[in-house]
Design an enzyme around this catalytic site. Structure first.
Site, mmCIF file in Angstrom:
data_model
loop_
_atom_site.group_PDB
_atom_site.id
_atom_site.type_symbol
_atom_site.label_atom_id
_atom_site.label_comp_id
_atom_site.label_asym_id
_atom_site.label_seq_id
_atom_site.Cartn_x
_atom_site.Cartn_y
_atom_site.Cartn_z
ATOM 1 N N TYR A 1 -8.462 -8.443 -6.018
ATOM 2 C CA TYR A 1 -7.388 -7.625 -6.583
ATOM 3 C C TYR A 1 -6.952 -8.148 -7.947
ATOM 4 O O TYR A 1 -6.526 -7.382 -8.807
ATOM 5 C CB TYR A 1 -6.188 -7.606 -5.617
ATOM 6 N N ARG B 1 -1.433 -1.950 -6.553
ATOM 7 C CA ARG B 1 -1.519 -3.167 -5.732
ATOM 8 C C ARG B 1 -2.239 -4.266 -6.508
ATOM 9 O O ARG B 1 -1.829 -5.428 -6.488
ATOM 10 C CB ARG B 1 -2.259 -2.825 -4.434
ATOM 11 N N LYS C 1 -1.753 -1.361 7.930
ATOM 12 C CA LYS C 1 -3.185 -1.611 8.084
ATOM 13 C C LYS C 1 -3.472 -2.902 8.840
ATOM 14 O O LYS C 1 -4.290 -2.923 9.765
ATOM 15 C CB LYS C 1 -3.866 -1.655 6.713
ATOM 16 N N HIS D 1 -2.580 -10.949 2.304
ATOM 17 C CA HIS D 1 -3.989 -11.253 2.555
ATOM 18 C C HIS D 1 -4.125 -12.543 3.350
ATOM 19 O O HIS D 1 -3.382 -13.500 3.125
ATOM 20 C CB HIS D 1 -4.754 -11.401 1.241
ATOM 21 N N ARG E 1 0.829 -1.205 0.000
ATOM 22 C CA ARG E 1 0.000 0.000 0.000
ATOM 23 C C ARG E 1 0.863 1.255 0.000
ATOM 24 O O ARG E 1 2.047 1.227 0.358
ATOM 25 C CB ARG E 1 -0.917 0.004 1.227
ATOM 26 N N HIS F 1 -3.164 3.421 -5.527
ATOM 27 C CA HIS F 1 -3.490 2.152 -4.871
ATOM 28 C C HIS F 1 -3.728 1.039 -5.885
ATOM 29 O O HIS F 1 -3.548 -0.158 -5.550
ATOM 30 C CB HIS F 1 -4.742 2.330 -3.999
#
Length: 367
Positions: free
Chosen positions: A355, A326, A239, A346, A216, A323
């Site tokens: 994604y 990603r 995050k 993830h 990110r 973003h």
């Protein structure tokens, strides 16, 4: 006014008292309907207490006038104001050890909820009230915000139930707003064109790191040289707190980039601990200092606009942001045989699949 005919399951209850069974939890709740005003009041799960209050209201019992007083049109101060619980919940949320950015976002949303429901008794914030609020956000085109608020409200009431502030969670039976993702995907060809238009060396390095590591914007900006050791770039995601060790030998053949070489290019004549940094003093930003997140987004947007103008492209109202690299990283690494789930940090393959979805932005080759 005569009370409505009783349902078979309410024959043993006094007039105007009704019961309802929650289909999910199996718990039975009682409500009282004022025969004059038609207002409905929740009386909780205790049957005997509900009967006592209903009888007191029906016969104006001066000894226990609790429900009678609640029916009076004069607005009484909330016994358990929602705003009071919000203050308690803020402390609970801060102690969860989440990322500072997540806490900051949640606190801003709690302020909005406090302004909306703060003076209302938490027991009077019904499913209909919540549904109307969330529906209003969705109608304003803020479906994503509606989903976020629903998730937060659900947790607010779960904690309130655990603390004894209320007996029910009115959010449980509401439906989450349907979100249509509008942002365009970033293709490899467009990435190359934006890269050509990147005027600042630090922006080129940031784009290279983003597409190679799939991290990110916040994590790219916070990368420092000491994070590279033993042949790996060590990343603790801001995050999720996921701890990743990304091999510096990882490369993308489609772009001719290798992580170790890109990290070496990040070193210039300016002494800095940050991989992505100012190479000269600009306004209040000193040479060697890290790049602000807004600056990264702004400069990427400018380069994207120049690339689109040069190519005569219309990227629509929601062009790809920084973003989106990603997602591009996930697709490029998957195409070259690497597992993007581990790279992106993830916990579930389902999130990685989101994604990897190009949303129709790329051609599909059929042999």
């Amino acid at each position: 006014m005569a009370p409505r005919p009783r349902n078979p399951g309410s024959k043993d209850l006094p007039p105007n008292l009704y019961k309802k069974k929650d289909s999910r939890s199996g718990v039975t709740y009682f409500t009282y309907r004022d025969p004059v005003s038609g207002r409905v009041f929740g009386l909780g799960k205790d049957k005997e207490a509900a009967i006592r209050e209903a009888m007191a209201a029906n016969f104006a019992d001066t000894v226990r006038p609790t429900l009678t007083e609640r029916i009076i049109e004069t607005k009484q101060p909330a016994a358990r104001p929602f705003g009071g619980w919000i203050e308690e919940y803020r402390l609970i949320y801060k102690e969860r050890g989440l990322a500072a950015s997540s806490v900051r976002t949640a606190l801003m949303r709690l302020t909005r909820l406090d302004a909306e429901f703060g003076k209302t008794d938490i027991r009077d914030v019904s499913t209909m009230v919540i549904a109307n609020y969330l529906g209003g956000l969705a109608k304003e085109g803020k479906a994503q915000m509606a989903r976020a608020m629903r998730s937060l409200l659900r947790d607010v009431f779960m904690e309130a139930m655990a603390a004894g502030w209320t007996d029910v969670n009115p959010v449980e039976v509401t439906k989450a707003a349907r979100v249509t993702i509008k942002r365009e995907r970033l293709t490899l060809d467009l990435w190359k064109e934006i890269y050509k238009e990147a005027k600042q060396p630090w922006l080129k390095r940031a784009m290279e790191l983003a597409v190679l590591t799939g991290q990110r914007r916040e994590d790219i900006a916070s990368m420092v040289f000491k994070d590279e050791h033993d042949g790996y770039l060590h990343v603790v995601q801001s995050k999720t707190k996921a701890r990743l060790r990304i091999s510096t030998s990882i490369r993308l053949a489609s772009l001719g980039l290798e992580l170790g070489a890109v990290i070496k290019q990040c070193r210039d004549r300016v002494l800095s601990q940050h991989l992505v940094h100012h190479s000269r003093t600009v306004s209040r930003a000193k040479a060697g200092s890290p790049i602000m997140l807004d600056t990264i987004s702004k400069e990427f947007s400018s380069a994207r606009k120049r690339a689109a103008a040069r190519l005569g492209l219309d990227l629509g109202k929601t062009p790809p942001t920084f973003h989106e690299m990603r997602s591009l990283a996930a697709r490029l690494h998957a195409a070259e045989g690497r597992d993007p789930q581990m790279l992106l940090g993830h916990r579930s393959a389902r999130m990685t699949d989101l994604y990897r979805d190009s949303r129709g932005a790329e051609w599909i080759d059929v042999a």
